[in-house]
Design an enzyme around this catalytic site. Structure first.
Site, PDB file in Angstrom:
ATOM      1  N   PRO A 141       0.785  -1.234   0.000  1.00  0.00           N
ATOM      2  CA  PRO A 141       0.000   0.000   0.000  1.00  0.00           C
ATOM      3  C   PRO A 141       0.821   1.290   0.000  1.00  0.00           C
ATOM      4  O   PRO A 141       0.259   2.390   0.104  1.00  0.00           O
ATOM      5  CB  PRO A 141      -0.786  -0.115   1.311  1.00  0.00           C
ATOM      6  N   GLU A 142       2.129   1.191  -0.147  1.00  0.00           N
ATOM      7  CA  GLU A 142       2.992   2.357   0.041  1.00  0.00           C
ATOM      8  C   GLU A 142       2.641   3.545  -0.839  1.00  0.00           C
ATOM      9  O   GLU A 142       2.717   4.709  -0.410  1.00  0.00           O
ATOM     10  CB  GLU A 142       4.459   1.960  -0.192  1.00  0.00           C
TER      11      GLU A 142
END
Length: 267
Positions: A141-142
Site C-alpha cells: 500500500p505504500e
C-alpha cells in the site's frame, strides 16, 4: 519458550525453530528493536545443530506483519539521519534484515495466519517457502501514502513477473492468498483450520533431509543468481562433486539401497 526477547518469541522443538513476531497490538510492525531481535534469533537458529528448519510467523490472526513502523521512519527523518549515505544504509535495520536471508544456512518457512502488507509482505517473500491461510490478504500500500515499496521491491521482483509486480505497486490493492500463489508470492494456501498441521508437516519433512545437503544447496541457489549459464553450471558441478563425497550423501545412498530411513548427521 524463550523469554529473553521483548518483541519476538523463540522456541525449538522437533528440530524446528519457531520465531514469532510478538507485537500484536501494533499488527507485528517491524521496529528497529524487533529487527535486531530477529537477527539475533536467526543467528541462534543458524548456529544450533538441533535446528534444521526455521518457521517465522506473527502473533495472533490479524496480521503476520504490517511492515515498517512508520512512526519510527518519521522520527529517523526528523532526526536528520543521513539516510542516503551508503554507510548509514548498510548499518540500518531494514538493510541488515533483508540481506540476512541468503546467509541463514537453513530453510525458512513463513506461516501466514494474518495479513502481510508492505514490509511484512517483503519479509514473507524473503522466506524460502510461504504457507498462508486462505483468508489472508497481501499487499503493497505504500503508493497510497506517497511512498513506494523500495526496500521490498528487491525481494518481490525475484518472485513475481514484472507486470504483476507493477500492478501490486501501482494499485496497492490487497490480493488474496490464492492470487499470491498464482503470481509466485505464496507456496501453499490452506484452510485456516489446517494451517498449523500443514506447516508442521512441511517443516518436519524438510527437517528429515540432510542438513548439509540443504545448506549447500541453498547456498548454491543464491550463489548462482545473476551469473552467466556457463558460470552457473561450473559452480554447481563443483558443489555437487564436493557434496557427493560427504558422509550424509553416502548414508543417504546406503539407506536408499537398503530400503531404510537415512540418519543424517550434517557431515
Amino acid at each position: 519458550m524463550e523469554t529473553g526477547y521483548e518483541t519476538i518469541l523463540y522456541e525449538v522443538g522437533e528440530r524446528i525453530a519457531r520465531i514469532t513476531l510478538n507485537r500484536p497490538e501494533a499488527r507485528n510492525a517491524l521496529s528497529d528493536g524487533m529487527i535486531d531481535e530477529l537477527l539475533d534469533a536467526f543467528a541462534r537458529a543458524g548456529a544450533d545443530d538441533a535446528v534444521r528448519v526455521i518457521v517465522l510467523t506473527g502473533a495472533g490472526d490479524r496480521a503476520f506483519c504490517a511492515g515498517a513502523d512508520l512512526g519510527g521512519l518519521g522520527r529517523a527523518q526528523r532526526d536528520g539521519r543521513p539516510v542516503a549515505d551508503p554507510e548509514a544504509i548498510r548499518a540500518s535495520a531494514p538493510y541488515r534484515l533483508f540481506t540476512a536471508f541468503p546467509a541463514l544456512g537453513k530453510p525458512i518457512i513463513a506461516r501466514l495466519a494474518g495479513h502481510a502488507v508492505a514490509g511484512g509482505l517483503g519479509l514473507a517473500a524473503a522466506c524460502d517457502l510461504v504457507v498462508a491461510a486462505e483468508d489472508v490478504k497481501l499487499g503493497t500500500p505504500e503508493a497510497g501514502v506517497g511512498l513506494w515499496p523500495m526496500m521490498i521491491m528487491a525481494i518481490i521482483n525475484r518472485n513475481v513477473p514484472p507486470k504483476q509486480a507493477f500492478k501490486l505497486y501501482y494499485t496497492g490493492r490487497r490480493i488474496t492468498a490464492a492470487e499470491g500463489r498464482d503470481i509466485g508470492l505464496v507456496t501453499d494456501v490452506v484452510p485456516r483450520a489446517e494451517l498449523d498441521a500443514h506447516v508442521d508437516d512441511l517443516a518436519r519433512a524438510i527437517a528429515a533431509k540432510s542438513p548439509l545437503g540443504l545448506r549447500k544447496g541453498r547456498e548454491a541457489f543464491f550463489a548462482i543468481e545473476g551469473r552467466p549459464l556457463e558460470d552457473q553450471v561450473a559452480h554447481l558441478l563443483g558443489e555437487l562433486v564436493e557434496l557427493a563425497g560427504s558422509e550424509d550423501a553416502k548414508e543417504g545412498i546406503s539407506a536408499f539401497l537398503e530400503g531404510r530411513d537415512p540418519h543424517f548427521q550434517g557431515r
